[in-house]
Design a protein around this motif. Structure first.
Motif: not given
Ligand code: HEC
Length: 435
Positions: A253, A255, A270, A272, A280, A357, A360, A379, A388
């Motif tokens: 992940d 962020m 968010d 990855y 995301d 997603s 988030d 979170r 996630d």
């Protein structure tokens, strides 16, 4: 029956207020009741995955075997950062006045619904880094104004250094081999922007993996997505193989709280890391404000709200600059009598631009005061999106932090060695359970 119910309600309310009190608004949490961990972030220069495994690095054999950086580098963050930030073999383009280390204060709490992060650090500059590149009217056309400080145009003095401050969190749940030992260095490779052996746009666009991704530069990626021992950027596995790694949770992940592109709408992005640094599903709260066909802005400031349609250099560092749809932005008018030097942000924000997603982190707020950012972040726990790392009680995670300070992007950040964070279990940082 009635009294029984109200008694239960009264007890419920009493429980709610007994512990460190909180709910949706983390700013009201009694953070004094949550221990603070100080993490020394340091400037990493070009210490890429490939360099760490090369003869230039005395720790190469241990690193190649998957060993931990901290076996040899425990407590050496200041020494590393202060050396690497100056001209040295791992820093060919030093930034004047940059600090080698940043002390990050980190706190973490949780309840049944959310984790709550609080981060604080001092900025180099006596102003918040909430400005980001603009487009500037030169009398005929709109051209980018302001670049990150590692860029040649800034180093040569042709452009000012303008780039947003950021605070980033990388999370692994044990699914990425060696992340617990080597942290974000697994993701930093030769070929990426500002790194050795920079891959040109033409080279990247000719590569099958990047063609499949529709991308034209090299960003973070995990070695598991490459076929060779050196995890070269251009030796990508097939999209099918990469999808299998993702399904088996072999991604990180990532962020980012962004002072210009997310904070003004109370969010962090968010994303990855897998074969690339990806967003995301559901998008970001920001997008380009430049029309690719006309090369003109798509939105300008709403004069009724901002007092002007565009800014000038005199406004910079004196006021917030974010251009936000439905708040202070209106569609661009090409015939509004533009003057040479007019500035309009290169990005436009839209809180509703991020959904699902991608949204988030929709309760994140940073405030800059007296030389310091304080970012408070909600979170949600137990996320089950395929992009996630769901945080759950009873588990330990490997976190890694980064701060982008003083108008910088790419590797110009300060980073941490990986650190364990536990929810109701022993770890270097133990999240405080809110009652
Ligand atoms: C087996 C021991 C060992 C391991 C493991 C190790 N290193 Fe090193 N590293 C060294 C030594 C020794 C040096 C030489 C400079 C020094 O003594 O600090 C060095 C130098 C460096 C430098 C350059 C500093 C300079 O003085 O130019 C960086 C950056 C670095 N290491 C990062 C890492 C990272 C990141 C990891 C984990 C992925 C790691 N090292 C793992 C032993 C190790």
């Amino acid at each position: 029956m009635k009294t029984f119910r109200s008694a239960r309600l009264a007890i419920g309310i009493a429980i709610l207020f007994a512990g460190p009190c909180l709910a949706a608004d983390p700013a009201t949490l009694n953070w004094k009741s949550v221990p603070t961990k100080t993490v020394t972030l340091f400037y990493p220069g070009q210490s890429t995955y490939q360099w760490l495994r090369s003869s230039g690095h005395p720790g190469a054999a241990v690193v190649t075997g998957g060993g931990a950086c901290l076996t040899c580098h425990k407590g050496t963050e200041e020494k590393l950062g202060n050396k690497l930030v100056k001209a040295n073999p791992l820093e060919p383009t030093p930034v004047e006045g940059k600090t080698g280390v940043i002390q990050l204060s980190f706190q973490i709490a949780y309840d049944n619904e959310n984790a709550y992060f609080r981060a604080q650090w001092k900025t180099r500059n006596p102003y918040p880094g909430d400005a980001h590149p603009f487009v500037r009217f030169d009398g005929k056309e709109w051209k980018t104004y302001g670049f990150p400080k590692l860029d040649a145009v800034v180093q040569k003095g042709e452009q000012p250094g303008i780039y947003e401050d950021r605070f980033s969190i990388m999370i692994d749940d044990g699914g990425v081999p060696a992340f617990a030992n080597q942290g974000c260095w697994l993701t930093c490779h030769n070929g990426a922007r500002d790194n050795p052996k920079f891959a040109t746009r033409a080279e990247v666009e000719a590569n099958p993996l990047y063609q499949a991704l529709k991308q034209s530069d090299v960003r973070k990626y995990l070695p598991s997505t490459r076929t060779d021992a050196d995890a070269s950027w251009d030796k990508g596995k097939s999209p099918d193989e990469i999808a299998k790694i993702k399904a088996a949770s072999g991604f990180l992940d990532l962020m980012q709280w962004r002072a210009h592109r997310s904070n003004p709408v109370g969010m962090a992005d968010d994303g990855y890391v897998l074969e690339y640094r990806l967003g995301d599903a559901g998008g970001n709260p920001f997008g380009s404000n430049v029309d690719p066909k006309t090369h003109q802005p798509r939105f300008m400031y709403d004069e009724k709200k901002v007092g002007k349609k565009a800014l000038t250099t005199d406004d910079l560092r004196k006021m917030p600059t974010a251009l936000i749809r439905d708040q202070n932005a209106v569609p661009f008018d090409p015939n509004a009598g533009w003057k040479t030097g007019d500035l309009i942000p290169e990005y436009v924000l839209n809180k509703d631009g991020a959904k699902g997603s991608g949204a988030d982190n929709k309760n994140v707020k940073g405030v800059w005061k007296d030389g310091m950012w304080t970012v408070v972040w909600v979170r949600p726990l137990k996320l089950t999106n395929p992009d996630d790392k769901g945080l759950n009680e009873g588990k330990v995670y490997n976190f890694s932090f980064a701060v982008h300070d003083d108008n910088i992007t790419t590797r110009g950040h300060h980073v941490s060695f990986p650190i364990t964070v536990g929810f109701g279990v022993k770890a270097a940082v133990e999240a405080t359970k809110l009652k």
